[in-house]
Design an enzyme around this catalytic site. Structure first.
Site, mmCIF file in Angstrom:
data_model
loop_
_atom_site.group_PDB
_atom_site.id
_atom_site.type_symbol
_atom_site.label_atom_id
_atom_site.label_comp_id
_atom_site.label_asym_id
_atom_site.label_seq_id
_atom_site.Cartn_x
_atom_site.Cartn_y
_atom_site.Cartn_z
ATOM 1 N N LEU A 137 -4.714 -2.967 8.382
ATOM 2 C CA LEU A 137 -3.921 -4.008 7.735
ATOM 3 C C LEU A 137 -2.502 -3.465 7.602
ATOM 4 O O LEU A 137 -2.309 -2.265 7.382
ATOM 5 C CB LEU A 137 -4.466 -4.343 6.338
ATOM 6 C CG LEU A 137 -5.857 -4.985 6.254
ATOM 7 C CD1 LEU A 137 -6.254 -5.197 4.798
ATOM 8 C CD2 LEU A 137 -5.903 -6.312 7.000
ATOM 9 N N ASP A 138 -1.514 -4.333 7.727
ATOM 10 C CA ASP A 138 -0.138 -3.897 7.553
ATOM 11 C C ASP A 138 0.056 -3.329 6.146
ATOM 12 O O ASP A 138 -0.679 -3.673 5.211
ATOM 13 C CB ASP A 138 0.823 -5.078 7.753
ATOM 14 C CG ASP A 138 0.774 -5.632 9.169
ATOM 15 O OD1 ASP A 138 0.381 -4.876 10.073
ATOM 16 O OD2 ASP A 138 1.099 -6.820 9.350
ATOM 17 N N LYS A 139 1.075 -2.509 6.003
ATOM 18 C CA LYS A 139 1.356 -1.832 4.726
ATOM 19 C C LYS A 139 1.310 -2.795 3.536
ATOM 20 O O LYS A 139 0.705 -2.497 2.509
ATOM 21 C CB LYS A 139 2.728 -1.154 4.802
ATOM 22 C CG LYS A 139 3.187 -0.528 3.497
ATOM 23 C CD LYS A 139 4.596 0.036 3.613
ATOM 24 C CE LYS A 139 5.078 0.558 2.276
ATOM 25 N NZ LYS A 139 6.480 1.047 2.347
#
Length: 322
Positions: A137-139
């Site tokens: 998942l993106d940051k």
């Protein structure tokens, strides 16, 4: 858990006339093809006690012997970072990732990542590629992620991602009012000039996002997205492509759009919402050991709930003639 591996398998005659690396992938399914190829090169996977090349053809009836030791990958350090664990057994770990947590160490983020936290939680994960992380998942995206605790589980989960049988549903708030749900089927590749960004690109990899409307607000839409593919920044790129970028998405939405006529509360909330409004709400998969279907769902994080509350208040004011 011992790091020593000693396995043998007899090559069935129906697999005769096939390459060693192809047969090894079928007879030792707990390990990735690349890892098996490396072991063949290093002489740790032998044919009747002899070292062969991966491209050498088998006849059938040979005995393959795998004798090796799993080595920790990378020099990542365990760090005591709290994890919100939703489910855990001997095979998998399901976590609810918070905003701001980078998943994997990279240039500029060597420490303080989910991977560092996983190594502290379970030191044995050092022996699994990427500490068992099979998808990211993106940051600043929140929500559900599954982590493999064994090589077998990792192979199983990667296969589900590749054959698109793993179910992943996200919730998001996008700019503008959508007319209804739909599907974005557009390939995604690296952006032509901005290397940290992705873009719809005819030379990219196929990417399919299904979305449906959960609620239409006067200036925004609350949606649920189902991924068929798992490309980097997929939902963010696809929603921006159809002119409905995610709220707070600095990379793909540009400057925050502040529509005339919104309440001061909504204006302030949108200006303060510093991340993409995207949450991995639901995760469904076939358990790698029991082979039963499992599903988890997690509530929206507090900042996302607050955004929806303020949007609902703005809608009430709008109808009241604010």
């Amino acid at each position: 858990m011992s790091n020593q591996i000693h396995q043998t398998a007899e090559v069935p005659h129906e697999l005769g006339n096939k390459r060693l690396d192809q047969v090894a992938a079928q007879l030792f399914p707990d390990f990735s093809r690349s890892r098996l190829q490396q072991w063949i090169k290093e002489g740790q996977l032998t044919v009747d006690g002899d070292v062969w090349r991966g491209r050498d053809k088998l006849v059938g009836g040979e005995t393959l012997t795998l004798e090796t030791e799993l080595e920790a990958e990378g020099d990542w350090q365990p760090e005591d970072i709290p994890l919100d664990i939703i489910y855990e057994d001997d095979h998998i770990l399901v976590i609810n990732k918070p905003a701001g947590l980078v998943v994997h160490p990279a240039a500029g983020n060597q420490t303080g990542t989910l991977l560092n936290a996983l190594l502290h939680h379970d030191p044995e994960l050092a022996n699994i590629p990427r500490a068992g992380i099979v998808h990211r998942l993106d940051k600043d995206t929140t929500g559900l992620m599954v982590v493999a605790k064994t090589l077998k589980a990792q192979g199983h989960l990667v296969a589900q991602l590749q054959d698109r049988s793993m179910g992943r549903e996200y919730e998001a708030v996008v700019q503008g009012v959508m007319t209804g749900g739909g599907t974005v089927d557009q390939p995604i590749g690296r952006h032509g000039t901005q290397r940290t960004k992705m873009a719809v690109n005819p030379l990219g990899k196929d990417a399919i996002t299904h979305y449906r409307v959960l609620h239409k607000f006067p200036t925004h839409t609350y949606i649920r997205c189902k991924l068929e593919t798992g490309r980097t920044h997929q939902i963010r790129v696809h929603m921006a492509h159809i002119a409905h970028p995610l709220v707070g998405d600095a990379a793909y939405a540009g400057r925050t759009r502040l529509t005339k006529g919104i309440t001061p509360e909504l204006r302030n909330t949108l200006q303060q919402f510093r991340r993409q409004a995207l949450h991995a709400r639901q995760l469904g998969l076939i358990h790698p050991a029991s082979e039963e279907y499992c599903e988890w769902e997690v509530e929206l994080p507090e900042d996302f709930e607050q955004l929806l509350d303020v949007l609902a208040f703005d809608e009430e004011e709008h109808h009241a003639g604010f």
